[in-house]
Design an enzyme around this catalytic site. Structure first.
Site, PDB file in Angstrom:
ATOM      1  N   ASP A   8      28.466  54.541  46.188  1.00  0.00           N
ATOM      2  CA  ASP A   8      28.309  53.512  47.203  1.00  0.00           C
ATOM      3  C   ASP A   8      26.830  53.097  47.163  1.00  0.00           C
ATOM      4  OD1 ASP A   8      28.884  52.153  49.766  1.00  0.00           O
ATOM      5  OD2 ASP A   8      27.544  53.680  50.562  1.00  0.00           O
ATOM      6  N   ASP A  48      28.797  57.627  52.068  1.00  0.00           N
ATOM      7  CA  ASP A  48      28.258  58.207  53.294  1.00  0.00           C
ATOM      8  C   ASP A  48      28.830  57.578  54.559  1.00  0.00           C
ATOM      9  OD1 ASP A  48      27.003  55.724  52.864  1.00  0.00           O
ATOM     10  OD2 ASP A  48      25.441  56.278  54.274  1.00  0.00           O
ATOM     11  N   ASP A  92      33.662  54.299  53.832  1.00  0.00           N
ATOM     12  CA  ASP A  92      33.905  54.963  52.549  1.00  0.00           C
ATOM     13  C   ASP A  92      34.999  56.016  52.635  1.00  0.00           C
ATOM     14  OD1 ASP A  92      31.749  53.502  51.507  1.00  0.00           O
ATOM     15  OD2 ASP A  92      30.318  55.019  52.169  1.00  0.00           O
TER      16      ASP A  92
HETATM   17  N1  LIG Z   1      27.117  43.947  61.794  1.00  0.00           N
HETATM   18  C1  LIG Z   1      26.883  43.087  60.828  1.00  0.00           C
HETATM   19  N2  LIG Z   1      25.936  42.164  61.004  1.00  0.00           N
HETATM   20  C2  LIG Z   1      25.649  41.268  60.024  1.00  0.00           C
HETATM   21  N3  LIG Z   1      26.268  41.223  58.860  1.00  0.00           N
HETATM   22  C3  LIG Z   1      27.226  42.102  58.618  1.00  0.00           C
HETATM   23  C4  LIG Z   1      27.587  43.075  59.576  1.00  0.00           C
HETATM   24  N4  LIG Z   1      28.575  43.820  59.051  1.00  0.00           N
HETATM   25  C5  LIG Z   1      28.808  43.333  57.815  1.00  0.00           C
HETATM   26  N5  LIG Z   1      28.008  42.290  57.545  1.00  0.00           N
HETATM   27  C6  LIG Z   1      27.971  41.488  56.301  1.00  0.00           C
HETATM   28  O1  LIG Z   1      29.001  41.921  55.449  1.00  0.00           O
HETATM   29  C7  LIG Z   1      28.468  42.414  54.220  1.00  0.00           C
HETATM   30  C8  LIG Z   1      29.268  43.599  53.752  1.00  0.00           C
HETATM   31  O2  LIG Z   1      29.177  44.650  54.674  1.00  0.00           O
HETATM   32  P1  LIG Z   1      29.657  46.114  54.319  1.00  0.00           P
HETATM   33  O3  LIG Z   1      29.481  46.932  55.527  1.00  0.00           O
HETATM   34  O4  LIG Z   1      31.005  46.030  53.703  1.00  0.00           O
HETATM   35  O5  LIG Z   1      28.696  46.575  53.146  1.00  0.00           O
HETATM   36  P2  LIG Z   1      27.138  46.861  53.068  1.00  0.00           P
HETATM   37  O6  LIG Z   1      26.669  47.532  54.300  1.00  0.00           O
HETATM   38  O7  LIG Z   1      26.440  45.613  52.680  1.00  0.00           O
HETATM   39  O8  LIG Z   1      26.984  47.793  51.816  1.00  0.00           O
HETATM   40  P3  LIG Z   1      27.763  49.116  51.297  1.00  0.00           P
HETATM   41  O9  LIG Z   1      29.137  48.714  50.972  1.00  0.00           O
HETATM   42  O10 LIG Z   1      26.971  49.468  50.079  1.00  0.00           O
HETATM   43  O11 LIG Z   1      27.655  50.190  52.347  1.00  0.00           O
HETATM   44  C9  LIG Z   1      27.029  42.744  54.514  1.00  0.00           C
HETATM   45  O12 LIG Z   1      26.213  42.689  53.371  1.00  0.00           O
HETATM   46  C10 LIG Z   1      26.681  41.668  55.548  1.00  0.00           C
HETATM   47  O13 LIG Z   1      26.358  40.465  54.904  1.00  0.00           O
END
Ligand SMILES: Nc1ncnc2c1ncn2[C@@H]1O[C@H](COP(=O)(O)OP(=O)(O)OP(=O)(O)O)[C@@H](O)[C@H]1O
Ligand SMILES: [Cu+]
Length: 393
Positions: A67, A284, A288
């Site tokens: 991840d 983490d 996931d």
């Molecule tokens: N609370 C939030 N506020 C703003 N944008 C969000 C939020 N949650 C998700 N996003 C948007 O959605 C995208 C994907 O989020 P997701 O949580 O799936 O992955 P991530 O945190 O970017 O990375 P990873 O998958 O590596 O943990 C983010 O990059 C962001 O652009």
């Protein structure tokens, strides 16, 4: 009558000796002792293995899926750039003045203040980064109402009577907001490996915040060592492709699965498994957990969420990815030990059965030999105690 017994006794004695020497106790000890020492060694070095089968499965892993946020990177994103594209209608920009000079763009402060206010109920690290940035700039946050979040996309809330959307490009476009005028600017930031949060306020594109997360010091080395062991390393993230590839390039990963929605992560792992790959998934976050459960071996980072740790087969107490290399090596060392033990115990039994059968081994000696084979198996296992992770702790 006595003659009859006298005639029978040597055969009877040999039969007893054969039974004794054929006792498979050393064979029975071969595997559990090695697993016990192996898992104990793991725990000593911060690798917590939930069961023997996971230690075994780890040896066969040929694909490691990592991840991005919190696994390859530190998971402490920080706002690096704030850009207001449009002035926010009906809002008074806070202009900070220092010795008669205006410092900080008023529109930018206003943008970050509204974005952070909207994110107050969010547990997402990106939302937290916005709130931290607003606090750092001493901006007072307003109450957010009607908050809702769509995992992998973004959030929506009402702040000071304005409808605020914060999230990915797709999320903002989904609200019928045109972002085309700023795509170039956004892509330039993405190429630097930054995650982009766009904000739409009252149906108008207001601006963006770029968030950067630093790669853990040891991530590149860990990726390199895994690849040197013949293991394919894959990065999986919900972040956009350009940002993901910029981070992947920093640590030497070529295979990138980007823009994977949280609920699709497990499917991607299942997909790799279908291609006959033995997959270890390392993550983490809450998102996931299903992927960790789907993988052949689920590995949670000990600093991550309880949900991930619960779903995982192995937990790495040090957040460091080099522990993955260590766990594979520990698994290989333990399996080697089991094979040695089994071979040793088997040869002992097989070689001495004919000796006992022809009457050259008394039941007493057979008993001693049997005990000795168990002792030697246990002693051989204890040599596993000398195992040290290459990366030590
Ligand atoms: N609370 C939030 N506020 C703003 N944008 C969000 C939020 N949650 C998700 N996003 C948007 O959605 C995208 C994907 O989020 P997701 O949580 O799936 O992955 P991530 O945190 O970017 O990375 P990873 O998958 O590596 O943990 C983010 O990059 C962001 O652009
Ligand atoms: Cu025995």
């Amino acid at each position: 009558m006595t003659a009859f017994f006298a005639g029978l006794t040597p055969a009877f004695v040999s039969a007893v000796a054969v039974l004794v020497i054929a006792c498979p106790c050393a064979l029975g000890l071969a595997t559990p002792t090695a697993v016990m020492v192996g898992t104990g060694k793991g725990a000593e070095h911060g690798i917590l293995i939930k069961g023997a089968e996971h230690l075994q499965a780890m040896r066969e892993v040929d694909t490691v899926v990592l991840d991005k946020t919190g696994t390859i990177t530190k998971g402490e994103p920080q706002v690096t750039d704030v850009t207001a594209f449009n002035t926010i209608q009906g809002s008074l920009p806070v202009v900070k003045v220092n010795r008669g000079r205006q410092i900080g763009g008023g529109a930018e402060e206003e943008l970050i203040r509204l974005m952070a206010s909207a994110e107050q109920a969010s547990e997402h690290p990106l939302g937290q980064a916005l709130i931290k940035e607003a606090k750092k700039r001493n901006l007072p946050l307003s109450e957010a109402r009607d908050y809702s979040a769509v995992p992998g996309h973004g959030i929506r809330a009402e702040v000071e009577g304005k409808v605020v959307y914060v999230g990915s490009k797709q999320w903002i476009e989904r609200q019928q907001v045109d972002i085309s005028a700023h795509v170039g600017q956004i892509e330039a930031l993405e190429k630097e490996g930054k995650s982009i949060l766009l904000a739409a306020i009252d149906g108008q594109l207001a601006g963006c915040a770029a968030v950067a997360d630093t790669v853990k010091e040891t991530s590149a080395q860990a990726v390199h060592e895994l690849q040197a062991m013949g293991i394919e390393v894959v990065m999986m993230t919900g972040d956009n492709r350009r940002t993901a590839e910029a981070i992947a390039a920093k640590v030497g990963i070529e295979h990138v699965l980007a823009e994977v929605l949280p609920e699709r992560k497990a499917d991607e792992v299942a997909n790799l498994k279908r291609q006959k790959q033995k997959v270890a998934m390392v993550g983490d976050g809450i998102n996931d957990a299903p992927a960790l459960a789907t993988a052949d071996v689920g590995i949670a980072i000990g600093t991550g969420t309880d949900v991930a740790i619960e779903a995982a087969d192995i937990t790495l107490m040090r957040g460091d990815l080099l522990s993955i290399v260590d766990s594979i090596q520990l698994s290989r060392a333990t399996m080697r030990k089991i094979k040695q033990n089994l071979g040793w115990a088997f040869i002992y039994n097989v070689a001495l059965i004919p000796v006992a059968a022809v009457g050259l081994l008394s039941p007493i000696l057979a008993g001693a030999a049997m005990a000795m084979s168990s002792v030697s198996v246990v002693a051989n296992t204890l040599l596993l105690n000398r195992w040290r992770p290459r990366h030590g702790s």
